[in-house]
Design a protein around this motif. Structure first.
Motif, PDB file in Angstrom:
ATOM      1  N   PRO A   5       0.770  -1.054  -0.151  1.00  0.00           N
ATOM      2  CA  PRO A   5      -0.005  -0.133  -0.181  1.00  0.00           C
ATOM      3  C   PRO A   5       1.005   1.183   0.089  1.00  0.00           C
ATOM      4  N   ASN A   6       0.419   2.218  -0.820  1.00  0.00           N
ATOM      5  CA  ASN A   6       1.118   3.560  -0.801  1.00  0.00           C
ATOM      6  C   ASN A   6       0.743   4.180   0.355  1.00  0.00           C
ATOM      7  N   THR A   7       1.463   4.710   1.246  1.00  0.00           N
ATOM      8  CA  THR A   7       1.092   5.390   2.532  1.00  0.00           C
ATOM      9  C   THR A   7       0.324   6.591   2.349  1.00  0.00           C
ATOM     10  N   SER A   8       0.696   7.619   1.387  1.00  0.00           N
ATOM     11  CA  SER A   8       0.050   8.678   1.432  1.00  0.00           C
ATOM     12  C   SER A   8      -1.507   8.487   0.664  1.00  0.00           C
ATOM     13  N   ARG A   9      -1.666   7.293  -0.216  1.00  0.00           N
ATOM     14  CA  ARG A   9      -2.843   7.036  -0.614  1.00  0.00           C
ATOM     15  C   ARG A   9      -3.563   6.575   0.463  1.00  0.00           C
ATOM     16  N   ARG A  10      -3.016   5.502   1.270  1.00  0.00           N
ATOM     17  CA  ARG A  10      -3.875   4.957   2.459  1.00  0.00           C
ATOM     18  C   ARG A  10      -4.476   6.062   3.406  1.00  0.00           C
ATOM     19  N   VAL A  11      -3.418   7.065   3.751  1.00  0.00           N
ATOM     20  CA  VAL A  11      -3.940   7.966   4.732  1.00  0.00           C
ATOM     21  C   VAL A  11      -5.124   8.911   4.127  1.00  0.00           C
ATOM     22  N   ALA A  12      -4.902   9.147   2.826  1.00  0.00           N
ATOM     23  CA  ALA A  12      -6.022  10.235   2.220  1.00  0.00           C
ATOM     24  C   ALA A  12      -7.322   9.520   2.109  1.00  0.00           C
ATOM     25  N   ALA A  13      -7.339   8.205   1.903  1.00  0.00           N
ATOM     26  CA  ALA A  13      -8.519   7.653   1.588  1.00  0.00           C
ATOM     27  C   ALA A  13      -9.232   7.443   2.946  1.00  0.00           C
ATOM     28  N   VAL A  14      -8.311   6.632   3.987  1.00  0.00           N
ATOM     29  CA  VAL A  14      -8.954   6.711   5.410  1.00  0.00           C
ATOM     30  C   VAL A  14      -9.419   7.928   5.952  1.00  0.00           C
ATOM     31  N   GLY A  15      -8.584   9.222   5.791  1.00  0.00           N
ATOM     32  CA  GLY A  15      -8.824  10.335   6.086  1.00  0.00           C
ATOM     33  C   GLY A  15     -10.284  10.833   5.700  1.00  0.00           C
ATOM     34  N   MET A  16     -10.333  10.671   4.470  1.00  0.00           N
ATOM     35  CA  MET A  16     -11.459  11.166   3.810  1.00  0.00           C
ATOM     36  C   MET A  16     -12.723  10.582   4.227  1.00  0.00           C
ATOM     37  N   ALA A  17     -12.754   9.159   4.235  1.00  0.00           N
ATOM     38  CA  ALA A  17     -13.959   8.447   4.916  1.00  0.00           C
ATOM     39  C   ALA A  17     -14.097   8.760   6.236  1.00  0.00           C
ATOM     40  N   GLY A  18     -13.078   8.866   7.073  1.00  0.00           N
ATOM     41  CA  GLY A  18     -13.470   9.203   8.622  1.00  0.00           C
ATOM     42  C   GLY A  18     -13.646  10.781   8.611  1.00  0.00           C
ATOM     43  N   LEU A  19     -13.563  11.615   8.029  1.00  0.00           N
ATOM     44  CA  LEU A  19     -13.970  12.940   7.892  1.00  0.00           C
ATOM     45  C   LEU A  19     -15.378  13.084   7.605  1.00  0.00           C
ATOM     46  N   LEU A  20     -15.586  12.537   6.554  1.00  0.00           N
ATOM     47  CA  LEU A  20     -17.122  12.380   6.117  1.00  0.00           C
ATOM     48  C   LEU A  20     -18.208  11.891   7.054  1.00  0.00           C
ATOM     49  N   GLY A  21     -17.825  10.601   7.836  1.00  0.00           N
ATOM     50  CA  GLY A  21     -18.327  10.349   8.843  1.00  0.00           C
ATOM     51  C   GLY A  21     -18.543  11.158   9.912  1.00  0.00           C
ATOM     52  N   THR A  22     -17.523  11.964  10.331  1.00  0.00           N
ATOM     53  CA  THR A  22     -17.293  12.590  11.582  1.00  0.00           C
ATOM     54  C   THR A  22     -18.304  13.750  11.167  1.00  0.00           C
ATOM     55  N   LEU A  23     -18.161  14.421  10.110  1.00  0.00           N
ATOM     56  CA  LEU A  23     -19.065  15.431   9.366  1.00  0.00           C
ATOM     57  C   LEU A  23     -20.683  15.316   9.714  1.00  0.00           C
ATOM     58  N   LEU A  24     -20.834  14.116   9.252  1.00  0.00           N
ATOM     59  CA  LEU A  24     -22.334  13.570   9.138  1.00  0.00           C
ATOM     60  C   LEU A  24     -22.867  13.600  10.420  1.00  0.00           C
ATOM     61  N   LEU A  25     -22.148  12.917  11.410  1.00  0.00           N
ATOM     62  CA  LEU A  25     -22.495  12.792  12.746  1.00  0.00           C
ATOM     63  C   LEU A  25     -22.639  14.217  13.460  1.00  0.00           C
ATOM     64  N   LEU A  26     -21.467  15.040  13.066  1.00  0.00           N
ATOM     65  CA  LEU A  26     -21.567  16.527  13.610  1.00  0.00           C
ATOM     66  C   LEU A  26     -22.991  17.236  13.307  1.00  0.00           C
ATOM     67  N   ILE A  27     -23.295  17.089  11.885  1.00  0.00           N
ATOM     68  CA  ILE A  27     -24.402  17.734  11.280  1.00  0.00           C
ATOM     69  C   ILE A  27     -25.647  17.186  12.101  1.00  0.00           C
ATOM     70  N   ALA A  28     -25.807  15.618  12.168  1.00  0.00           N
ATOM     71  CA  ALA A  28     -26.865  15.112  12.934  1.00  0.00           C
ATOM     72  C   ALA A  28     -26.796  15.551  14.473  1.00  0.00           C
ATOM     73  N   GLY A  29     -25.872  15.902  15.053  1.00  0.00           N
ATOM     74  CA  GLY A  29     -26.009  16.283  16.590  1.00  0.00           C
ATOM     75  C   GLY A  29     -26.072  17.650  16.699  1.00  0.00           C
ATOM     76  N   MET A  30     -25.465  18.462  15.930  1.00  0.00           N
ATOM     77  CA  MET A  30     -25.484  19.975  16.329  1.00  0.00           C
ATOM     78  C   MET A  30     -26.742  20.691  15.511  1.00  0.00           C
ATOM     79  N   ARG A  31     -26.982  20.215  14.461  1.00  0.00           N
ATOM     80  CA  ARG A  31     -28.245  20.839  13.561  1.00  0.00           C
ATOM     81  C   ARG A  31     -28.921  19.663  13.033  1.00  0.00           C
TER      82      ARG A  31
END
Length: 166
Positions: free
Chosen positions: A18-44
């Motif tokens: 695995p390419n480390t930078s691709r791995r971090v980017a892919a995992v980061g994007m999925a995690g960020l999307l999940g976090t944002l969706l849960l934040l939206i659900a909780g805050m607004r």
């Protein structure tokens, strides 16, 4: 007269790491999307209960995907004379079961990877970001190094040509 040595079937011919930078980017994007969706659900939270359920469920799925992708993409894929497998031993497919390799532009393949058509269907398995298998299709790629995936696909093609010539 040269002696013909017996070829080791477990000899690793090539590896895909695995390419480390691709791995971090892919995992980061999925995690960020999940976090944002849960934040939206909780805050607004939306007034409609259906949309709230969608935000929570989809956010949780994205976070699960990020964790699963981080675990799965830490493995290395190795090609031996007899099989394509993860280095820890999980077999993706045997070389004998491979019908053809497709790296074409229009192939439905992961980024930087390749597609393998199998002779016989095998069960469904998904290692997010690294490979997936469903029926007669095996796809390798995603967070992998493009050059290594190309090398493995080319080696498999050579092995198939050699097998079909005999």
């Amino acid at each position: 007269m040269a002696r013909k040595t017996k070829e080791d079937p477990n000899e690793v011919l090539a590896e895909i790491t695995p390419n480390t930078s691709r791995r971090v980017a892919a995992v980061g994007m999925a995690g960020l999307l999940g976090t944002l969706l849960l934040l939206i659900a909780g805050m607004r939270p939306p007034a409609d209960l259906g949309w709230l359920a969608f935000l929570v469920v989809f956010g949780a799925l994205c976070l699960w995907l990020a964790v699963a992708m981080w675990r799965a993409s830490s493995r290395v894929i190795a090609l031996t004379r007899t099989e394509l497998r993860e280095v820890d031993g999980r077999v993706l497919t045997t070389v004998e079961n491979i019908e053809r390799v497709d790296r074409g532009i229009f192939a439905f393949k992961p980024a930087g990877g390749f597609l393998v058509k199998l002779k016989a269907p095998v069960g469904r398995v998904y290692a997010p970001g690294l490979w997936w298998r469903a029926g007669r299709t095996l796809a390798v790629g995603g967070v992998t190094k493009r050059a290594e995936a190309k090398e493995v696909a080319d080696l498999i093609s050579v092995m198939l040509a050699k097998r079909n010539a005999t």
